[in-house]
Design a protein around this motif. Structure first.
Motif, short mmCIF file in Angstrom:
data_model
loop_
_atom_site.label_atom_id
_atom_site.label_comp_id
_atom_site.label_asym_id
_atom_site.label_seq_id
_atom_site.Cartn_x
_atom_site.Cartn_y
_atom_site.Cartn_z
N ARG A 108 0.77 -1.18 -0.07
CA ARG A 108 0.10 0.05 -0.05
C ARG A 108 0.82 1.49 -0.25
O ARG A 108 1.87 1.38 0.81
CB ARG A 108 -0.88 -0.13 1.12
CG ARG A 108 -1.99 -1.33 1.37
CD ARG A 108 -2.90 -1.00 2.33
NE ARG A 108 -2.07 -1.33 3.65
CZ ARG A 108 -2.09 -0.31 4.81
NH1 ARG A 108 -2.71 0.52 4.57
NH2 ARG A 108 -1.45 -0.47 5.90
N TRP A 109 0.84 2.08 -1.08
CA TRP A 109 1.42 3.44 -0.80
C TRP A 109 0.68 4.51 -1.06
O TRP A 109 -0.53 4.42 -1.52
CB TRP A 109 2.16 3.54 -2.03
CG TRP A 109 3.33 2.28 -2.02
CD1 TRP A 109 4.44 2.33 -1.73
CD2 TRP A 109 3.16 0.97 -2.48
NE1 TRP A 109 5.01 1.21 -1.92
CE2 TRP A 109 4.29 0.20 -2.29
CE3 TRP A 109 2.20 0.39 -3.20
CZ2 TRP A 109 4.35 -0.97 -2.88
CZ3 TRP A 109 2.41 -0.93 -3.74
CH2 TRP A 109 3.37 -1.67 -3.52
N GLN A 110 0.79 5.72 -0.52
CA GLN A 110 0.30 6.94 -0.68
C GLN A 110 1.07 7.78 -2.18
O GLN A 110 2.36 7.81 -1.92
CB GLN A 110 0.29 8.06 0.28
CG GLN A 110 -0.40 9.36 -0.09
CD GLN A 110 -0.32 10.29 1.17
OE1 GLN A 110 -1.05 9.82 2.01
NE2 GLN A 110 0.15 11.31 1.12
N LEU A 111 0.58 8.06 -3.12
CA LEU A 111 1.16 8.44 -4.21
C LEU A 111 0.95 10.16 -4.25
O LEU A 111 -0.19 10.47 -3.95
CB LEU A 111 0.48 8.18 -5.57
CG LEU A 111 0.39 6.68 -5.73
CD1 LEU A 111 -0.07 6.13 -7.06
CD2 LEU A 111 1.91 6.08 -5.38
N ASN A 112 2.30 10.78 -4.21
CA ASN A 112 2.12 12.36 -4.15
C ASN A 112 2.91 12.68 -5.45
O ASN A 112 3.90 12.11 -5.89
CB ASN A 112 2.81 12.72 -2.80
CG ASN A 112 2.29 12.02 -1.62
OD1 ASN A 112 1.17 12.43 -1.41
ND2 ASN A 112 3.07 11.36 -1.01
N ARG A 119 -3.14 10.16 -3.65
CA ARG A 119 -3.73 9.18 -4.01
C ARG A 119 -3.21 7.96 -3.50
O ARG A 119 -2.06 7.87 -3.07
CB ARG A 119 -3.79 8.88 -5.37
CG ARG A 119 -4.28 10.10 -6.44
CD ARG A 119 -5.66 10.18 -6.57
NE ARG A 119 -5.86 11.19 -7.51
CZ ARG A 119 -7.34 11.61 -7.67
NH1 ARG A 119 -7.92 11.12 -6.93
NH2 ARG A 119 -7.56 12.63 -8.66
N GLN A 120 -4.04 7.08 -2.97
CA GLN A 120 -3.64 5.60 -2.53
C GLN A 120 -3.62 4.73 -3.66
O GLN A 120 -4.54 4.56 -4.46
CB GLN A 120 -4.30 5.33 -1.47
CG GLN A 120 -4.20 6.11 -0.04
CD GLN A 120 -4.75 5.25 1.22
OE1 GLN A 120 -4.89 4.24 1.25
NE2 GLN A 120 -5.05 6.24 2.23
N MET A 121 -2.67 3.74 -3.55
CA MET A 121 -2.73 2.58 -4.42
C MET A 121 -2.26 1.38 -3.68
O MET A 121 -1.36 1.50 -3.05
CB MET A 121 -1.61 2.70 -5.58
CG MET A 121 -1.26 1.91 -6.59
SD MET A 121 0.03 1.98 -7.86
CE MET A 121 1.48 1.24 -7.01
N ALA A 134 -3.83 -7.17 -9.63
CA ALA A 134 -5.30 -6.50 -9.44
C ALA A 134 -4.84 -5.11 -8.45
O ALA A 134 -4.47 -5.33 -7.36
CB ALA A 134 -6.42 -7.11 -8.82
N ILE A 135 -5.10 -3.74 -8.96
CA ILE A 135 -4.84 -2.76 -8.20
C ILE A 135 -5.96 -1.88 -7.79
O ILE A 135 -6.76 -1.45 -8.73
CB ILE A 135 -3.64 -1.87 -8.93
CG1 ILE A 135 -2.62 -2.63 -9.55
CG2 ILE A 135 -3.39 -0.45 -8.35
CD1 ILE A 135 -1.46 -2.91 -8.42
N GLY A 136 -5.99 -1.48 -6.74
CA GLY A 136 -7.11 -0.54 -6.35
C GLY A 136 -6.86 0.31 -5.17
O GLY A 136 -5.81 0.72 -5.02
N THR A 137 -7.83 1.05 -4.95
CA THR A 137 -7.86 2.32 -3.93
C THR A 137 -9.03 2.26 -3.15
O THR A 137 -10.19 2.08 -3.48
CB THR A 137 -7.45 3.53 -4.62
OG1 THR A 137 -7.33 4.60 -3.92
CG2 THR A 137 -8.58 3.95 -5.84
#
Length: 177
Positions: A108-112, A119-121, A134-137
């Motif tokens: 899990r990551w927070q994208l900046n 956003r989270q990924m 499979a990628i979600g948020t």
């Protein structure tokens, strides 16, 4: 339902201007009242690192072609998004964006990115050999089915779609390439 996910191909992308990175232009694609799982398989960026072809996506991310997880970009984790837009004339443009990835936990990551909302990924699922993911948020603003190869792997793509569905995603809206 899954016939929308597997077996359909995409012709030319007819997008005039597509944005980059993880965005949603049509709201949430999942029931956010349902918990979103995250896989405990693997060692995060180390196993997920490298290029992934976008094989399934929700409306709004049609130009997103590749997602590359970068475990060590100048000492930090990052994610590169490559967007492609092709006109009927055959002229194509490619745009890339780098988003810094702050770990929130395993897979899990927070994208900046400067000037963009964070956003989270989450890696919701990945097969044993790290070929399909499979990628979600949590907010359901986007979701993808990623694969190491641009074609093949129908059984894994189907499994990824089933996992997204189990996690509250409306998989009838997935577009495939």
């Amino acid at each position: 339902m899954l016939k929308h996910v597997i077996g359909a191909g995409m012709g030319l992308l007819m997008l005039a201007g597509c944005g980059g990175g993880p965005t949603s232009r049509e709201g949430s694609f999942r029931d956010t009242g349902q918990p979103l799982s995250v896989t405990t398989r693997g060692n995060g960026m180390q196993d997920m690192g490298g290029p992934w072809f976008v094989r399934g996506y929700f409306p709004g991310d049609g130009g997103l072609a590749m997602v590359t997880l970068l475990p060590d970009l100048r000492g930090q984790q990052a994610v590169e998004f490559r967007n492609e837009a092709c006109l009927l004339s055959g002229d194509c443009e490619t745009d890339t964006e780098i988003w810094m990835a702050k770990p929130l936990g395993q897979n899990r990551w927070q994208l900046n990115r400067e000037g963009e909302a964070p956003r989270q990924m989450w890696v919701v699922w990945v097969d044993d050999d790290f070929r399909t993911a499979a990628i979600g948020t949590p907010d359901g603003s986007y979701g993808w089915i990623l694969d190491r190869r641009p074609e093949g792997g129908a059984d894994r793509l189907r499994a990824a779609a089933e996992i997204l569905n189990f996690n509250g995603y409306d998989t009838s809206r997935i577009k495939v390439r």
